[in-house]
Design an enzyme around this catalytic site. Structure first.
Site, PDB file in Angstrom:
ATOM      1  N   GLY A 206       0.828  -1.214   0.000  1.00  0.00           N
ATOM      2  CA  GLY A 206       0.000   0.000   0.000  1.00  0.00           C
ATOM      3  C   GLY A 206       0.850   1.246   0.000  1.00  0.00           C
ATOM      4  N   ASN A 207       0.264   2.371   0.318  1.00  0.00           N
ATOM      5  CA  ASN A 207       1.033   3.615   0.405  1.00  0.00           C
ATOM      6  C   ASN A 207       0.452   4.489   1.511  1.00  0.00           C
ATOM      7  OD1 ASN A 207      -1.039   5.460  -0.816  1.00  0.00           O
ATOM      8  ND2 ASN A 207      -0.760   4.030  -2.530  1.00  0.00           N
TER       9      ASN A 207
END
Ligand code: CTP
Length: 408
Positions: A206-207
């Site tokens: 993810g980020n």
């Protein structure tokens, strides 16, 4: 937009009542006719004389004047107003409005009003986040009342947090946006937040995106009349405005599938999400054990570029905007993305600018159009950045609308 509008201002008893002097002044300057109602407690914080002088009308507190029997008709006031604004709205008044209690002129007028109602809550942070207040605000929201969110900062109690009444300029902005409603009748697609690409049932790639920018844009455009479809990756944020329909997704693929369904019915698409560019090629449905002493190689494959796909679908009645978060060669990278994805404009933020980027409450943007013309903006709160983008979009509208009219 406020010119010649009849504004009923209800002032209740909180320290923020002092700000209603400048609020009244701003309404009058904008050409509005302002009549003011005060609760008895509000008079401790600001005098009726001040507000009567600024609004050029007597201020009303009681149902009648005991000296001469003059009657203040809450029904007539409610019918006269184009908008009823309660500012500041204390926890007490919010609770009474939610419950339909009418024990003063300000509240009976609320129950009689046929016009749109706005409230600008102001209270201490613990009061503001008390579940009872949250529930009452939700009730008011569900009744179609616009809540002009309080701001964060130092409070009269000396504590710091959310609860301070929105600044008069912000309140004026909200009412202007409501009357102006440049996006009314329009359907806008916004993507927001990160995407999570599953590795196994408990892990993902993810980020750090929180979705703040996309949610701020959704709120701003909804306040300005748009019907917004917000396709959101995992985010802790909530949407407040009833014109926003939130569609929750997890992965880039899910976001893509929702967007291609929704975009054809939209006039505008704004791609704000931080979409993963790569996703694990072979996610597994059991938890990967820690015994791989030799390490683990994760093979990633390309995700669909949602903005580029919508760029291919785009008709000439539609506008498509993207965001670019860059660390180097910012402007030329952003322009290249705009061209590659067939966007009408791109909002660039650089991680080299302090206060810009993920998670924070501020952003510093440059808007670049298809002719490579760039407009630079100052560092601002994400809400103010959303307003700048809305203002920019508004200027592109006549073209979009006329394209739309040509087609139908
Ligand atoms: N975007 C998208 N789908 C993707 C990747 C990006 O819709 N799979 C959109 C973003 O929402 C944004 C724009 O494309 O509006 C640019 O995203 P960004 O991550 O800055 O650029 P990329 O095209 O992914 O290029 P790079 O990561 O190489 O900078």
């Amino acid at each position: 937009m406020l010119n010649k509008k009849n504004i009923l201002l209800g002032v209740t008893g909180g320290i923020a009542a002092y700000k209603t002097a400048s609020l009244t002044r701003l309404f009058v300057k904008a050409g509005a006719d302002v009549r003011i109602l005060m609760s008895a407690t509000a008079k401790h914080f600001i005098t009726p004389l001040t507000l009567a002088t600024l609004s050029k009308h007597p201020v009303m507190v009681d149902f009648f004047n005991p000296e001469n029997g003059d009657w203040n008709s809450h029904v007539e006031l409610g019918l006269w107003a184009d908008a009823y604004l309660v500012a500041p709205a204390t926890a007490n008044t919010v609770g009474k409005m939610a419950a339909g209690i009418a024990d003063n002129l300000l509240l009976t007028t609320y129950l009689s009003a046929k016009c749109p109602v706005f409230i600008a809550p102001a209270m201490d942070l613990d009061m503001y986040r008390h579940p009872s207040v949250t529930k009452n605000l939700d009730t008011l929201r569900s009744l179609g009342i616009t809540i002009i969110e309080p701001e964060s900062g130092e409070l009269a109690s000396g504590l710091t947090g959310k609860g301070r009444m929105a600044e008069p300029e912000t309140i004026i902005y909200s009412l202007n946006a409501f009357f102006d409603a440049p996006f009314s009748g329009m359907h806008i697609l916004i993507t927001a937040g990160p995407t999570y690409e599953r590795i196994d049932p408990v892990r993902f790639v993810g980020n750090f995106s929180t979705g703040k920018m996309g949610y701020a844009l959704a709120e701003t455009l909804a306040q300005q009349g748009a019907k917004v479809s917000l396709v959101s990756g995992p985010s802790m944020l909530n949407c407040k405005h009833p014109n926003i329909k939130r569609i929750n997704v997890e992965s880039a693929q899910e976001m893509y599938e929702e967007c291609v369904k929704i975009f054809p019915s939209c006039e505008i698409g704004i791609m704000c999400a931080a979409v993963a560019d790569y996703t694990p090629e072979n996610p597994v449905n059991h938890k990967i054990k820690s015994k791989h002493d030799e390490g683990l190689i994760l093979k990633l494959s390309k995700t669909k570029d949602i903005a580029a796909e919508l760029g291919k679908m785009k008709t000439d009645r539609q506008l498509l905007a993207g965001f670019a978060l860059e660390t180097d060669n910012e402007q030329s990278n952003a322009s290249n993305k705009l061209n590659a994805k067939n966007l009408d404009f791109i909002v660039l933020n650089s991680l080299n600018d302090q206060g810009a980027g993920f998670a924070g409450d501020t952003n510093k943007i440059t808007i670049i159009d298809a002719k490579n013309k760039a407009i630079h903006y100052e560092l601002k709160s994400k809400t103010d950045v959303a307003r700048d983008i809305a203002e920019y979009l508004k200027k592109q509208l006549p073209e979009t609308k006329s394209k739309h009219q040509n087609i139908v």
